[in-house]
Design an enzyme around this catalytic site. Sequence first.
Site, PDB file in Angstrom:
ATOM      1  N   LYS A 155      -6.418 -11.782  -8.838  1.00 36.81           N
ATOM      2  CA  LYS A 155      -7.323 -12.022  -8.415  1.00 36.81           C
ATOM      3  C   LYS A 155      -8.377 -11.050  -8.576  1.00 36.81           C
ATOM      4  O   LYS A 155      -8.070  -9.740  -9.045  1.00 36.81           O
ATOM      5  CB  LYS A 155      -7.247 -11.726  -6.845  1.00 36.81           C
ATOM      6  CG  LYS A 155      -8.016 -12.704  -5.759  1.00 36.81           C
ATOM      7  CD  LYS A 155      -7.422 -12.751  -4.420  1.00 36.81           C
ATOM      8  CE  LYS A 155      -8.304 -11.693  -3.614  1.00 36.81           C
ATOM      9  NZ  LYS A 155      -8.404 -11.774  -2.063  1.00 36.81           N
TER      10      LYS A 155
ATOM     11  N   LYS B 203       0.824  -1.225  -0.088  1.00 42.30           N
ATOM     12  CA  LYS B 203      -0.220  -0.154  -0.066  1.00 42.30           C
ATOM     13  C   LYS B 203       1.063   1.258   0.189  1.00 42.30           C
ATOM     14  O   LYS B 203       0.518   2.248  -0.621  1.00 42.30           O
ATOM     15  CB  LYS B 203      -1.011   0.048   1.065  1.00 42.30           C
ATOM     16  CG  LYS B 203      -2.118  -1.200   1.026  1.00 42.30           C
ATOM     17  CD  LYS B 203      -3.366  -0.675   1.906  1.00 42.30           C
ATOM     18  CE  LYS B 203      -4.509  -1.655   1.689  1.00 42.30           C
ATOM     19  NZ  LYS B 203      -5.407  -1.537   2.598  1.00 42.30           N
TER      20      LYS B 203
ATOM     21  N   LYS C  12     -12.155  -5.417  -6.228  1.00 40.65           N
ATOM     22  CA  LYS C  12     -13.084  -4.319  -6.152  1.00 40.65           C
ATOM     23  C   LYS C  12     -12.263  -3.049  -6.733  1.00 40.65           C
ATOM     24  O   LYS C  12     -12.974  -1.885  -7.136  1.00 40.65           O
ATOM     25  CB  LYS C  12     -13.914  -3.975  -5.015  1.00 40.65           C
ATOM     26  CG  LYS C  12     -13.027  -4.045  -3.792  1.00 40.65           C
ATOM     27  CD  LYS C  12     -14.050  -4.158  -2.617  1.00 40.65           C
ATOM     28  CE  LYS C  12     -13.234  -4.393  -1.359  1.00 40.65           C
ATOM     29  NZ  LYS C  12     -14.231  -4.185  -0.118  1.00 40.65           N
TER      30      LYS C  12
END
Length: 334
Positions: free
Chosen positions: A197, A115, A200
Amino acid sequence: MIGDKKVLFSGMQATGNLTLGNYLGALRNWVTLCDEYECYYSVVDMHSITVRQDPAVLRKNARRLLMLYIAAGIDPDKSILYYQSHVSAHAELAWILNCFTYMGELNRMTQFKDKSAKHADNINAGLFTYPVLMASDILLYQADVVPVGIDQMQHLELTRDVAQRFNAIYGDVFTIPEAYIGKVGAKIMSLQDPSKKMSKSDENPNASIYLLDDADTIRRKFKRAVTDSEGVILYRDEQPGIKNLLDIYCACTGKTPDEAVREFDGCGYGVLKEAVGDAVVNVLVPLQERMKELEKDKAYIDRIIRQNAERASYTAMKTLRKVQKKVGFPERVR
Ligand code: TRP
């Protein structure tokens, strides 16, 4: 334990729109755990602000996520569905546990590294101590089990370490949580890049099926799904796109990969894509209908939100008070 039931805790972030991957991989299984465990399912909005959010969007998404929990089949009068930010004990315990967590431990967290690379202009302290807030979520409710994906295992390990460290100093305060290993949810990959994967946060909307996509959109996205040029429908790693479609088909129909392969023997990819689209529509449309009903009933949702925050606070406060006492905060005199 509450009564004779073990306690289970899990949470999801309210950012973005939930995908079919979140549903088949997690949410759907949460529903089945409600009978066996005393379940706490949180909308972890405090975690969400570790990256910048539009306030109106966050608020809307948080409410929608909570309603999706219910639409998916979790009974909010039995299990506890609530917003993390409505239970102040999360923040309070997180502060205390920050003082029992080492910089070195947090520095090793791969999600923090990922992140920080992704949000290089906003590497804030909250992003760094994110796992401590997560530990607080879990430990406040004395959770025995935590269903988490592989990407959160490191955070759960840290939770256990911090809890054990605290217990070693102050006695038996926290239940040491275990990862929930049960029937694992299906791992659903991106429709546009089956090596990734389904996420969202994918910028390409065709890569993901969102839970609230309408039937036409769902079918269209499957039509466009990336496959390969092999021209045969087999369940194997060499054909990740087809494998993913078969996985989705099986997760939605309850069939096994073998059965599905037999069913599509000799068919073209178009037939498979159509069948997968139909199977997904069959699963999502009832959920969307329940969602529409819930959206109409503002008073009911408001009541659930209020009552469940109270139920969660009651348990959380018990743990928090115990912890405050252990670390030496002055008693409250009435
Ligand atoms: N960090 C988790 C995620 O992004 C969400 C989460 C927050 C969570 N607190 C939790 C999951 C406690 C399990 C238990 O997926």
